[in-house]
Design a protein around this motif. Structure first.
Motif, PDB file in Angstrom:
ATOM      1  N   VAL A 294      -2.638 -31.668   2.634  1.00 15.49           N
ATOM      2  CA  VAL A 294      -3.409 -30.596   2.013  1.00 15.49           C
ATOM      3  C   VAL A 294      -2.962 -30.384   0.568  1.00 15.49           C
ATOM      4  O   VAL A 294      -1.763 -30.399   0.261  1.00 15.49           O
ATOM      5  CB  VAL A 294      -3.252 -29.295   2.822  1.00 15.49           C
ATOM      6  N   ASN A 295      -3.947 -30.192  -0.312  1.00 18.49           N
ATOM      7  CA  ASN A 295      -3.670 -29.809  -1.703  1.00 18.49           C
ATOM      8  C   ASN A 295      -2.733 -30.793  -2.392  1.00 18.49           C
ATOM      9  O   ASN A 295      -1.754 -30.408  -3.033  1.00 18.49           O
ATOM     10  CB  ASN A 295      -3.088 -28.393  -1.747  1.00 18.49           C
ATOM     11  N   SER A 318      -7.782 -31.494   3.170  1.00 15.61           N
ATOM     12  CA  SER A 318      -8.553 -30.616   2.295  1.00 15.61           C
ATOM     13  C   SER A 318      -7.910 -30.477   0.928  1.00 15.61           C
ATOM     14  O   SER A 318      -6.713 -30.723   0.737  1.00 15.61           O
ATOM     15  CB  SER A 318      -8.708 -29.237   2.945  1.00 15.61           C
ATOM     16  N   ASN A 319      -8.745 -30.085  -0.027  1.00 18.08           N
ATOM     17  CA  ASN A 319      -8.304 -29.798  -1.398  1.00 18.08           C
ATOM     18  C   ASN A 319      -7.643 -31.009  -2.051  1.00 18.08           C
ATOM     19  O   ASN A 319      -6.526 -30.930  -2.569  1.00 18.08           O
ATOM     20  CB  ASN A 319      -7.365 -28.591  -1.416  1.00 18.08           C
ATOM     21  N   ASN A 320      -8.332 -32.137  -2.030  1.00 20.91           N
ATOM     22  CA  ASN A 320      -7.936 -33.326  -2.752  1.00 20.91           C
ATOM     23  C   ASN A 320      -9.103 -33.756  -3.633  1.00 20.91           C
ATOM     24  O   ASN A 320      -9.947 -32.923  -3.989  1.00 20.91           O
ATOM     25  CB  ASN A 320      -7.515 -34.435  -1.782  1.00 20.91           C
ATOM     26  N   SER A 343     -12.470 -30.295   3.597  1.00 15.54           N
ATOM     27  CA  SER A 343     -13.135 -29.430   2.623  1.00 15.54           C
ATOM     28  C   SER A 343     -12.502 -29.562   1.248  1.00 15.54           C
ATOM     29  O   SER A 343     -11.405 -30.081   1.074  1.00 15.54           O
ATOM     30  CB  SER A 343     -13.066 -27.971   3.089  1.00 15.54           C
ATOM     31  N   MET A 344     -13.239 -29.074   0.224  1.00 11.04           N
ATOM     32  CA  MET A 344     -12.776 -29.041  -1.162  1.00 11.04           C
ATOM     33  C   MET A 344     -12.379 -30.422  -1.674  1.00 11.04           C
ATOM     34  O   MET A 344     -11.273 -30.648  -2.140  1.00 11.04           O
ATOM     35  CB  MET A 344     -11.619 -28.042  -1.322  1.00 11.04           C
ATOM     36  N   ASN A 345     -13.309 -31.361  -1.523  1.00 13.13           N
ATOM     37  CA  ASN A 345     -13.189 -32.688  -2.102  1.00 13.13           C
ATOM     38  C   ASN A 345     -14.472 -32.983  -2.883  1.00 13.13           C
ATOM     39  O   ASN A 345     -15.183 -32.051  -3.265  1.00 13.13           O
ATOM     40  CB  ASN A 345     -12.936 -33.724  -1.009  1.00 13.13           C
ATOM     41  N   ALA A 346     -14.752 -34.223  -3.134  1.00 13.32           N
ATOM     42  CA  ALA A 346     -15.952 -34.591  -3.891  1.00 13.32           C
ATOM     43  C   ALA A 346     -16.779 -35.603  -3.117  1.00 13.32           C
ATOM     44  O   ALA A 346     -17.386 -36.507  -3.689  1.00 13.32           O
ATOM     45  CB  ALA A 346     -15.558 -35.136  -5.265  1.00 13.32           C
ATOM     46  N   ASP A 365     -14.534 -28.597   9.361  1.00 12.19           N
ATOM     47  CA  ASP A 365     -14.752 -27.984   8.049  1.00 12.19           C
ATOM     48  C   ASP A 365     -15.057 -29.070   7.031  1.00 12.19           C
ATOM     49  O   ASP A 365     -14.184 -29.852   6.652  1.00 12.19           O
ATOM     50  CB  ASP A 365     -13.512 -27.181   7.628  1.00 12.19           C
ATOM     51  N   LEU A 366     -16.320 -29.126   6.603  1.00 11.13           N
ATOM     52  CA  LEU A 366     -16.778 -30.086   5.585  1.00 11.13           C
ATOM     53  C   LEU A 366     -17.234 -29.349   4.326  1.00 11.13           C
ATOM     54  O   LEU A 366     -17.965 -29.914   3.508  1.00 11.13           O
ATOM     55  CB  LEU A 366     -17.929 -30.931   6.130  1.00 11.13           C
ATOM     56  N   SER A 367     -16.811 -28.127   4.144  1.00  9.80           N
ATOM     57  CA  SER A 367     -17.307 -27.288   3.059  1.00  9.80           C
ATOM     58  C   SER A 367     -16.811 -27.746   1.696  1.00  9.80           C
ATOM     59  O   SER A 367     -15.849 -28.502   1.571  1.00  9.80           O
ATOM     60  CB  SER A 367     -16.891 -25.836   3.304  1.00  9.80           C
ATOM     61  N   ASN A 368     -17.510 -27.255   0.673  1.00  6.22           N
ATOM     62  CA  ASN A 368     -17.147 -27.493  -0.721  1.00  6.22           C
ATOM     63  C   ASN A 368     -17.047 -28.977  -1.057  1.00  6.22           C
ATOM     64  O   ASN A 368     -16.037 -29.454  -1.587  1.00  6.22           O
ATOM     65  CB  ASN A 368     -15.830 -26.779  -1.051  1.00  6.22           C
ATOM     66  N   ASN A 369     -18.096 -29.706  -0.718  1.00  6.38           N
ATOM     67  CA  ASN A 369     -18.254 -31.092  -1.117  1.00  6.38           C
ATOM     68  C   ASN A 369     -19.632 -31.245  -1.761  1.00  6.38           C
ATOM     69  O   ASN A 369     -20.192 -30.266  -2.265  1.00  6.38           O
ATOM     70  CB  ASN A 369     -18.090 -32.023   0.092  1.00  6.38           C
ATOM     71  N   LYS A 370     -20.162 -32.460  -1.736  1.00 10.81           N
ATOM     72  CA  LYS A 370     -21.479 -32.716  -2.305  1.00 10.81           C
ATOM     73  C   LYS A 370     -22.382 -33.377  -1.273  1.00 10.81           C
ATOM     74  O   LYS A 370     -23.197 -34.240  -1.588  1.00 10.81           O
ATOM     75  CB  LYS A 370     -21.352 -33.615  -3.542  1.00 10.81           C
ATOM     76  N   LEU A 371     -22.227 -32.970  -0.032  1.00 11.24           N
ATOM     77  CA  LEU A 371     -22.975 -33.586   1.056  1.00 11.24           C
ATOM     78  C   LEU A 371     -24.455 -33.218   0.980  1.00 11.24           C
ATOM     79  O   LEU A 371     -24.821 -32.116   0.561  1.00 11.24           O
ATOM     80  CB  LEU A 371     -22.390 -33.144   2.399  1.00 11.24           C
ATOM     81  N   THR A 372     -25.291 -34.145   1.414  1.00  9.70           N
ATOM     82  CA  THR A 372     -26.736 -33.955   1.380  1.00  9.70           C
ATOM     83  C   THR A 372     -27.321 -34.239   2.760  1.00  9.70           C
ATOM     84  O   THR A 372     -26.615 -34.625   3.692  1.00  9.70           O
ATOM     85  CB  THR A 372     -27.385 -34.883   0.338  1.00  9.70           C
ATOM     86  N   GLY A 373     -28.632 -34.065   2.860  1.00 10.24           N
ATOM     87  CA  GLY A 373     -29.306 -34.354   4.123  1.00 10.24           C
ATOM     88  C   GLY A 373     -29.318 -33.137   5.037  1.00 10.24           C
ATOM     89  O   GLY A 373     -29.108 -31.993   4.617  1.00 10.24           O
ATOM     90  N   GLU A 374     -29.560 -33.387   6.311  1.00 11.85           N
ATOM     91  CA  GLU A 374     -29.665 -32.332   7.307  1.00 11.85           C
ATOM     92  C   GLU A 374     -28.483 -32.385   8.273  1.00 11.85           C
ATOM     93  O   GLU A 374     -27.719 -33.349   8.284  1.00 11.85           O
ATOM     94  CB  GLU A 374     -30.978 -32.467   8.076  1.00 11.85           C
TER      95      GLU A 374
END
Length: 850
Positions: A294-295, A318-320, A343-346, A365-374
């Motif tokens: 993490v981080n 997360s956070n990388n 989470s918190m990656n790119a 937890d897949l939050s704070n990325n750039k994921l698309t789709g459904e």
């Protein structure tokens, strides 16, 4: 009491011994007692001083959690020649330094010693150095959770039989390379967390510790070594490794990790680890169950090993700065995951449907990325054990769970910050255990479902910034566990439910909707736990209710931009916890109450209860290593420095302000407002306030924004305001202020002309320089009430005196000069004659002239 010569074990936990055991002679019959447990008992010091003689065969003495009356010192303390195990964890005992010095002498056979949480003191490290020397047989030593400072006792180097050492949660310092730890070659478990040790990430000083299995050094100073010996191979095979640090240089993965094959737990977090994801670590350690990175500063693609890893249960990266796609086959390679946080990656691309194959998954937890789709249907259908799902702050679209839904164990659903459309799906009504629903910042439409009121365990409803419409369901009144309700910035209409007062509710955010009606008594009456109430930007009318003082814990109140009328009620002054009050843009009239200094806006009021912690809500999910906590910070919008900011976290807990602008308030500004020393923003603009600016405003030492514009204030600007070093915004435009502006220095040197517009009698930088005292017409500077240059009273007095002087001068001229006297009388006679004939010809009817 009878004789028990063969009694081996005696349990006396949770008792209250008011007498000493020496008065009970029968206890001397326990000559063969070896195990004595006094945990969580209340003892007298004389009891401990007599145990050695009463129980000569005692081997195991447990006193964890005991409360001892008296000071335990070395003097008079008996020798425990046979004692092997002494447990004094978190015992409330006053330990004399002499006791620490004779530990080794009085207990020569000791193998286990625990002084955890005994508050040994800052100098005890040096004293323990003397006391531990004779303990040649010591195998386990626990001195964690004390206030030990300095370096480790060098006497530890003599305890060659030591297997377990725990010194965590102290203030110890020094490099482990030059510490006694390098000599503890028999050590198996070494815990150094939460100290200030300097530890090389290579762990090279411990390479000869062949028995080392557990190494925990979280929250220390982890450093990389430039001259790391690549040829050396560690003799240990770790099962658990924990390294983390909040400071230090960037490091690469240590080489010794390539030689580890027995790892079950590995944590290398917060140490600026650079490189790519170490998939080789998974390939080399097939027993690995927990991996935390993490981080760090890891980057590049998130690559997994080729072969399946069936042991890994907890993975947190997360956070990388990982980029690229989440591997499509992740569910097949890591089928045993229970907890996965990336989470918190790119990362970009879509969510792999193979997550549906991870049937034991509880936390995703897949939050704070750039994921698309459904959201994949396979995930919604097969992850039946999922309790926590966070897909927040991505670019996901489509409907929420458009088809099959089997996540009936879901407790927390966080989908905010995406592009989801449609209505809130009916399928969520099957989640009977749902506690938190976060759907804010999407494009959802339709009405708020009434079935949400049937989810009895629901604690958080957070759905602002959508296109939801219709009334607030009255079924919400059934939610006895509800703590947060945020449906602000939607199209919600109707009035507030009259029964909306669950005792547990803490935050209500309903701003920027189309609510109307009055604040009825039953709406929030006696909500004693309510901390935040935001009803701003609606169409509420009526007056602020008198029952507002029943909200005893209210800290943030925003009723701005409504149609409220009446006076500002003094009941607001009884809200002792009040920090932020915004009543701007209403139709309030009357005086400003002078009692606001009864609230926590006044720094000296009840300092111990002033909110000093962030407004946050946390929830956790249990795991083999404890609970995993996810924190959600409250967001509150407040206008300061002429800009509406959204505050959250600790910043919000420290913010204090008062906004009564854009109303119809009259009268003087109460000088007690100057006692609100905690506030950062004060806005009284756009009212009809009169009088002077109180001198007490110089007490507002934390003020950052002060706006008194568009009123009828008069007098001087107090020069003491120059001492307000935190002041960033100062506006007094469009008043009747006069005189010289305070010295153009410090913060006042940053204010331009616009701060003083509309005050024609003000002068001094940045306005034109004051030329003379006569032009300023200074009336008095004796006190606050007379601290004026030109005010309305002095203006009328001066005008009257000048008028009398002019009349008197005309009379004197006519008396002295006969020529002008005759001319004056002639003009008066002509004016009277003209007036007479004007009345006769124009105003009196002709019928009266016959």
């Amino acid at each position: 009491m009878g004789s028990f010569p063969s009694l081996n074990t005696l349990h006396l936990e949770s008792n209250n011994f008011t007498a000493t055991l020496t008065t009970t002679q029968e206890l001397h019959n326990f000559t063969n007692l070896e195990y004595l447990t006094l945990d969580d008992s209340s003892l007298h010091i004389s009891l401990l001083q007599s145990i050695g003689s009463i129980f000569p065969s005692l081997k195991n003495l447990s006193m964890s959690g005991c409360e001892v009356n008296g000071v335990l010192s070395g003097q008079g303390f008996p020798h425990f020649k046979s004692l092997e195990h002494l447990d004094m964890r978190f015992a409330r005992i006053a330990l004399n330094t002499s006791f620490l010095q004779i530990i080794g002498e009085s207990m020569p056979s000791l193998k286990y010693l625990s002084l955890s949480g005994s508050t040994l003191g800052t100098n005890s490290s040096r004293i323990l150095d003397q006391g531990l020397c004779p303990l040649a047989h010591l195998q386990e030593l626990y001195i964690d959770n004390n206030d030990l400072r300095g370096s480790l006792p060098w006497c530890l180097a003599n305890t060659t039989s030591l297997r377990i050492l725990d010194v965590s949660f102290n203030q110890l310092t020094g490099s482990i390379s030059s510490s006694p730890l390098v000599h503890l070659t028999s050590i198996e478990e070494l815990r150094l967390s939460n100290n200030h040790f300097r530890i090389p990430v290579s762990l090279e000083p411990l390479f000869n510790h062949s028995k080392l299995k557990i190494f925990d050094a979280k929250n220390n100073e982890i450093n990389g070594e430039i001259n790391e010996s690549h040829s050396l191979t560690p003799k240990f095979q770790l099962k658990s490794l924990s390294l983390s640090s909040n400071y230090g240089d960037s490091v690469t993965f240590p080489k010794f990790l390539y030689h580890q094959h027995e790892l079950k737990e590995a944590e290398l977090s917060h140490i600026k680890m650079i490189g790519e994801f170490p998939n080789w670590l998974l390939e080399n350690n097939t027993k690995l169950e927990f991996l935390y990175l993490v981080n760090d500063s890891l980057a590049g693609p998130f690559r997994l090993p080729i072969h399946s890893h069936k042991r890994l249960r907890f993975l947190d990266v997360s956070n990388n700065n990982f980029q690229g796609h989440i591997p499509v086959e992740i569910g097949d390679i890591l089928p045993s995951l229970v907890y996965f946080n990336i989470s918190m990656n790119a990362l970009d691309g879509s969510i792999p449907s193979s997550f549906g194959n991870v049937i034991f998954l509880q936390f995703l937890d897949l939050s704070n990325n750039k994921l698309t789709g459904e959201i994949p249907d396979h995930l919604a259908m097969c992850c039946v054990n999922l309790e926590f799902l966070s897909l927040s702050n991505n670019s996901l679209k489509g409907h929420i769970f458009s088809r099959i839904f089997s996540l009936r164990n879901l407790r927390w659903l966080l989908l905010e910050g995406n592009h989801f459309v449609g209505e809130i799906p009916q399928s969520l009504s099957k989640c009977s255990s749902l506690k938190g629903l976060y759907l804010n910042n999407n494009n959802l439409s339709g009405k708020i479902p009434r079935w949400l009121g049937n989810l009895k365990g629901l604690q958080h409803i957070v759905m602002p910034k959508n296109h939801l419409e219709g009334p607030i369901p009255v079924e919400f009144c059934r939610l006895d566990s509800l703590q947060i309700l945020d449906i602000s910035d939607n199209n919600i209409s109707g009035s507030l439910p009259s029964c909306f007062y669950p005792l547990s509710i803490k935050q209500v955010h309903l701003s920027k909707n189309m609510l109307h009606g009055q604040l009825k008594e039953g709406t929030f009456f006696n909500c004693s736990s309510l901390v935040t109430l935001d009803l701003s930007y609606n169409y509420l009318n009526g007056s602020i209710p008198d029952w507002i003082d029943g909200l005893s814990q209210l800290s943030h109140l925003n009723l701005a931009h409504n149609n409220l009328e009446g006076e500002v009620p003094i009941q607001l002054c009884r809200l002792n916890q009040l920090q932020l009050l915004d009543l701007s843009d209403n139709n309030l009239h009357g005086l400003i109450p002078s009692c606001f200094d009864n609230t926590t806006l006044h720094e000296s009021y009840n300092n111990n209860s002033s909110p000093d912690k962030p407004f946050k809500t946390s929830f956790s999910i249990s795991g083999p290593q404890g609970s995993v906590e996810k924190k959600i910070l409250e967001i509150f919008e407040f206008t300061t420095k002429n800009i509406a900011y959204a505050y959250q976290g600790r910043v919000l807990s420290l913010l204090a302000g008062l906004d009564l602008s854009c109303n119809k308030l009259v009268g003087h500004i109460p000088p007690q407002i100057g006692n609100l020393t905690r506030i950062q923003t004060l806005n009284l603009s756009h009212n009809n306030l009169t009088g002077t600016i109180p001198l007490t405003f110089s007490n507002l030492r934390h003020i950052e924004s002060l706006d008194l514009s568009y009123n009828k204030l008069s007098g001087k600007i107090p020069r003491q305001l120059v001492d307000l070093n935190t002041l960033a915004i100062f506006i007094v435009a469009y008043n009747n202020l006069s005189g010289k502006i305070p010295e153009w220095t410090a913060q006042f040197a940053t204010f331009n002309k616009s701060s003083y517009d509309g005050n024609p009698f003000l002068c001094g930088l940045p306005l034109p320089i004051c030329r003379s005292l006569a032009t300023m017409s200074e009336a008095s500077t004796s006190n606050e009430g007379d601290d004026n240059l030109i005010d309305m009273d002095s203006f009328f007095i001066t005008f009257t005196i000048s008028y009398v002087i002019v009349i008197f001068g005309i009379v004197v001229v006519l008396y002295v000069n006969p020529y002008w006297r005759r001319r004056w009388l002639y003009l008066v006679e002509m004016w009277i004659t003209s007036c007479y004939y004007f009345v006769i010809d124009n105003l009196i009817p002709t019928r009266f002239c016959h």
